[in-house]
Design an enzyme around this catalytic site. Structure first.
Site, PDB file in Angstrom:
ATOM      1  CE  LYS A  82      -2.030  -7.547 -46.313  1.00 56.87           C
ATOM      2  NZ  LYS A  82      -1.615  -6.584 -46.612  1.00 56.87           N
ATOM      3  CE1 TYR A 138       1.751  -5.413 -48.758  1.00 57.99           C
ATOM      4  CE2 TYR A 138       1.586  -3.434 -50.348  1.00 57.99           C
ATOM      5  CZ  TYR A 138       1.446  -4.698 -49.810  1.00 57.99           C
ATOM      6  OH  TYR A 138       0.538  -5.957 -50.810  1.00 57.99           O
ATOM      7  CG  ASP A 174      -1.260   1.276 -43.767  1.00 59.77           C
ATOM      8  OD1 ASP A 174      -2.321   0.747 -43.257  1.00 59.77           O
ATOM      9  OD2 ASP A 174      -0.897   0.810 -45.322  1.00 59.77           O
ATOM     10  NE  ARG A 187     -16.759   3.645 -63.151  1.00 55.04           N
ATOM     11  CZ  ARG A 187     -17.353   4.818 -63.534  1.00 55.04           C
ATOM     12  NH1 ARG A 187     -16.857   5.716 -63.380  1.00 55.04           N
ATOM     13  NH2 ARG A 187     -18.022   5.068 -64.880  1.00 55.04           N
TER      14      ARG A 187
HETATM   15  C1  LIG Z   1      -1.110  -5.393 -47.670  1.00 52.96           C
HETATM   16  C2  LIG Z   1      -1.024  -4.123 -47.561  1.00 52.96           C
HETATM   17  C3  LIG Z   1      -1.217  -2.933 -47.820  1.00 52.96           C
HETATM   18  C4  LIG Z   1      -1.485  -2.845 -49.423  1.00 52.96           C
HETATM   19  O1  LIG Z   1      -2.875  -3.789 -49.104  1.00 52.96           O
HETATM   20  P1  LIG Z   1      -3.800  -4.156 -50.401  1.00 52.96           P
HETATM   21  O2  LIG Z   1      -5.526  -4.709 -50.441  1.00 52.96           O
HETATM   22  O3  LIG Z   1      -3.346  -5.545 -50.687  1.00 52.96           O
HETATM   23  O4  LIG Z   1      -3.880  -2.993 -51.618  1.00 52.96           O
HETATM   24  C5  LIG Z   1      -0.788  -0.890 -47.243  1.00 52.96           C
HETATM   25  N1  LIG Z   1      -0.847  -1.541 -45.843  1.00 52.96           N
HETATM   26  C6  LIG Z   1      -0.524  -2.474 -45.745  1.00 52.96           C
HETATM   27  C7  LIG Z   1       0.258  -1.667 -44.489  1.00 52.96           C
HETATM   28  C8  LIG Z   1      -1.008  -3.707 -45.655  1.00 52.96           C
HETATM   29  O5  LIG Z   1      -0.290  -4.482 -45.030  1.00 52.96           O
END
Ligand SMILES: *Cc1c(COP(=O)(O)O)cnc(C)c1O
Length: 397
Positions: free
Chosen positions: A211, A114, A186, A62
């Protein structure tokens, strides 16, 4: 050109395959998965060396102190060209840790983010006293007064979802730094293949590794990258919120990273061809894709991106219901949220990512009922174009 070989830094693909120095005792090309929660020591002195940080080593999963996690983070840091990386169990977990550490004096969130990010910032974090001001791209002139008023974290995506709006990373970072604020980006949509925010002046890069980094729609994970001074304090949040990546998804993700560059480059090329085909199709009103010269953010994208990505938003020349029928008629594009995988996906923002917003708020954000967001996968481009072309027959049916 000289024939003398000059020493040079290895390229991104090479780093994605040789990015970790961790090896097992048997010469396995891939570090085996250390699917274990804890690690034993020879004696107390050896244990304390690791606990006190004198010797790097495995300790407790962890904490992220597991060889599989270390190897994954080393590889990701090498790909991004970042001094430090932390791997999380999801993209949201990575975001939460940044907001907890750096958002306490106020966050400014730019543009469309998001859905989960918007909810966390708007609904949950205020309960903990962390306040966010949201500015659309058209309201960017208000950023400076928010920084003047004390906001210390600027957070945004570029390109955004689903409008693919491009924000100027270098200019925004310069402005934020003048007020002593940090910039966290992000970078999920672009991936480190297409955009490296740290090189442009941003402080922290956040990923949903679910992704493009995972790339096969089979692992949920996240990353934070940046200077060690900024990333190290976040480590304690990850440790005590318990949001570290587990060894098995970490190993899956490490495998995926080896093909990241080659996958994303293929998706870039395919998306460009599809965007051009859609722009030439009379049944499509608008194509939002940073690689198209007609796209408003094209010039800025050219200046800060190395590739334009695999996400295209098309606006069908029909109402929302007909656009749903177009989406329903797709065979190769699966009707699903998410993006970045080997399989192509299609989603109508009004029915998924932006369903929770009022029609007025969608309009303010430029999101129309006839928009369909495409995540271009790795199928043959001609097949994807043929699939879209037959689905668009719904418009004139
Ligand atoms: C999917 C996504 C997230 C969240 O990610 P998870 O892995 O589902 O928690 C955050 N920012 C963007 C741009 C995303 O496409």
């Amino acid at each position: 050109m000289s024939n003398t070989p000059t020493p040079h830094a290895p390229g991104q693909s090479t780093r994605s395959i040789h990015g970790t120095t961790l090896k097992d005792a048997h010469g396995a090309p891939h570090l085996p998965t250390y699917n274990t929660t804890t690690f034993a020591f020879e004696n107390t002195a050896a244990l304390l060396d690791v606990v006190d940080g004198h010797t790097p080593g495995a300790l407790y999963t962890r904490y992220g102190m597991n060889p599989t996690t270390f190897a994954l983070e080393e590889t990701m840091a090498a790909i991004e060209g970042a001094p430090a990386a932390l791997a999380f169990c999801s993209g949201m977990a990575a975001e939460m840790a940044v907001f907890a550490q750096y958002g306490r004096d106020g966050i400014v969130c730019l543009g469309d983010a998001y859905g989960g990010t918007l909810e966390l910032l708007a609904d949950q974090l205020p309960l903990l006293g962390i306040e966010t001001t949201f500015l659309l791209g058209s309201e960017l002139d208000q950023l400076e007064s928010l920084l003047e008023a004390g906001a210390r974290l600027v957070f945004f995506e570029t390109p955004t979802n689903p409008g693919l709006e491009i924000f100027d990373i270098a200019a925004i970072s310069d402005l934020a730094h003048r007020y002593g604020a940090l910039v966290a980006i992000d970078n999920t949509f672009a991936s480190p293949v297409n955009q490296r925010p740290l090189d442009l002046g941003a402080d922290i890069v956040v990923y949903s590794a679910t992704k493009y980094l995972g790339g096969h729609s089979d692992v949920t994970a996240g990353f934070l990258l940046g200077a060690a001074e900024l990333i190290t304090p976040v480590w304690a949040w990850r440790k005590n919120l318990g949001t570290t990546i587990a060894p098995e998804p970490a190993a899956l993700l490490a495998r995926s990273l080896r093909t990241l560059t080659i996958r994303v480059n293929a998706q870039n090329a395919s998306a460009q061809a599809i965007a051009e085909a859609m722009e030439a199709d009379a049944r499509v009103n608008r194509v939002l894709y940073p690689g198209l010269p007609s796209f408003p953010g094209h010039e800025l994208a050219v200046s800060q991106m190395h590739g334009f990505g695999g996400i295209i938003t098309i606006e069908v020349d029909a109402d929302g219901k007909t656009s749903s029928r177009v989406a329903d008629r797709l065979n190769l594009f699966a009707l699903a949220p998410s993006l970045g995988g080997a399989e192509s996906l299609a989603t109508q923002p009004v029915t998924t990512t932006h369903h929770g917003l009022s029609p007025a708020e969608r309009e303010r954000r430029g999101i129309t009922d006839s928009m369909i967001r495409l995540s271009v996968g790795l199928e043959d481009t001609v097949d994807l174009i043929a699939d879209l072309t037959q689905a668009l027959d719904e418009v004139t049916r």
